[in-house]
Write an enzyme that holds these catalytic residues in place. Structure first.
Site, PDB file in Angstrom:
ATOM      1  N   CYS A 104     -32.424 -15.948  -5.736  1.00  0.00           N
ATOM      2  CA  CYS A 104     -32.286 -16.012  -4.759  1.00  0.00           C
ATOM      3  C   CYS A 104     -30.802 -16.126  -4.328  1.00  0.00           C
ATOM      4  O   CYS A 104     -30.752 -15.242  -3.183  1.00  0.00           O
ATOM      5  CB  CYS A 104     -32.170 -17.517  -3.888  1.00  0.00           C
ATOM      6  N   ARG A 159     -42.010 -15.879  -3.875  1.00  0.00           N
ATOM      7  CA  ARG A 159     -41.297 -14.994  -2.802  1.00  0.00           C
ATOM      8  C   ARG A 159     -42.667 -14.196  -1.863  1.00  0.00           C
ATOM      9  O   ARG A 159     -43.047 -12.910  -2.636  1.00  0.00           O
ATOM     10  CB  ARG A 159     -40.374 -14.070  -3.658  1.00  0.00           C
TER      11      ARG A 159
END
Ligand code: BEZ
Length: 223
Positions: A60, A137
Site C-alpha cells: 500500500c 485492492r
C-alpha cells in the site's frame, strides 16, 4: 447504498460482485484527509475511487507513493483520486506524514476513513461476511456523469499499476470521444477500432471477410 442484487447474503461473493459496469456509483459522504467529501460533488469530472487493505503496510505504501507522484498525470486527464480504508483518519494522517518524510512526496488526494465498512461493503470492496477490509485492492473508474465505467480487483499481495490506471482512463476517454473501441494493449495515439456494423447487407458488402467487424475507427461503413 445499493444492495448486492446478484448474490444476496452470499458471504463468499467476490469483491466487486455487487456493482457492475454501467451502474451509478452509490453516493456517500465521509471524513477524509482533505476534509469532508461527498462522492456526488465530483460530478463533472472523472474519479478513480480505490480501496487499500491497510495503512502502514508495504505494498500500500508503494501504491500511494506512486499515485502521489502521478497525481499531475491524473489531473491532466481531469480525473480526481479518492482512496479509502477502514483505518482511522489519524492513522491516515500519521501514514501520510511518514510517506512525506521518507519518500519526499505529499499525498494531496483525499483518503477516507470507513471504520464501519459501510462504504466498502456497499461497493463490494469487502465480501459481505468479512469482518475486516484487508482483502482486496478495488478500483472504480467513475465518469463525469457518476457512472461506473470500469473496475478492477487486485489481491493484497500485488500492487496496482499506475500506468495501467492511466491507460484505462485514456482508453475510456478516447472511446467516448470517437464512439469506438480500444483493442488489446492499446496506447494513446494508436488506432482505435470501429463499432461493428452487424447487419447482413454490411457483412456481404464488406471487401474482406473480417472487414465488417474488425476495422479501424472511421473506416467506411464500419463506424
Ligand atoms: C501490503 O500492502 O503490503 C499488504 C496489505 C495487507 C496484507 C498484505 C500486504
Amino acid at each position: 447504498m445499493r444492495q448486492d442484487a446478484h448474490n444476496p447474503g452470499d458471504a463468499s461473493a467476490a469483491p466487486c460482485a455487487g456493482l457492475r459496469i454501467g451502474d451509478m456509483a452509490p453516493d456517500f459522504s465521509a471524513r477524509s484527509t482533505m476534509g469532508d467529501v461527498r462522492l456526488s460533488d465530483y460530478r463533472g469530472r472523472w474519479l478513480v475511487l480505490f480501496s487499500h487493505p491497510a495503512d502502514f503496510t508495504p505494498v500500500c505504501t508503494t501504491e500511494f507513493v506512486a499515485l502521489a507522484r502521478a497525481a499531475g498525470d491524473f489531473a491532466q486527464r481531469d480525473c480526481a483520486l479518492m482512496a479509502l480504508s477502514v483505518d482511522s483518519l489519524f492513522s491516515h494522517f500519521a501514514w501520510l506524514r511518514m510517506i512525506r518524510d521518507r519518500f519526499d512526496v505529499e499525498v494531496r488526494f483525499p483518503i477516507l476513513e470507513d471504520p464501519t465498512l459501510v462504504i466498502g461493503r456497499g461497493y463490494g470492496m469487502v465480501a459481505p461476511g468479512d469482518s475486516d477490509s484487508g482483502a482486496v485492492r478495488s478500483t472504480f473508474f467513475i465518469d463525469p456523469e457518476g457512472v461506473i465505467r470500469a473496475m478492477t480487483c487486485y489481491p493484497a499481495n500485488v500492487g496496482r499499476s499506475t500506468p495501467e490506471m492511466l491507460r484505462m482512463l485514456d482508453a475510456l476517454q478516447a472511446v467516448d470521444k470517437e464512439t469506438s473501441l480500444a483493442p488489446a494493449n492499446w496506447q494513446p495515439g494508436e488506432a482505435l477500432l470501429g463499432q461493428p456494423q452487424a447487419d447482413l447487407d454490411n457483412v456481404f458488402a464488406a471487401e474482406g471477410e473480417a472487414d465488417w467487424f474488425l476495422g479501424k475507427a472511421g473506416a467506411g461503413a464500419r463506424r
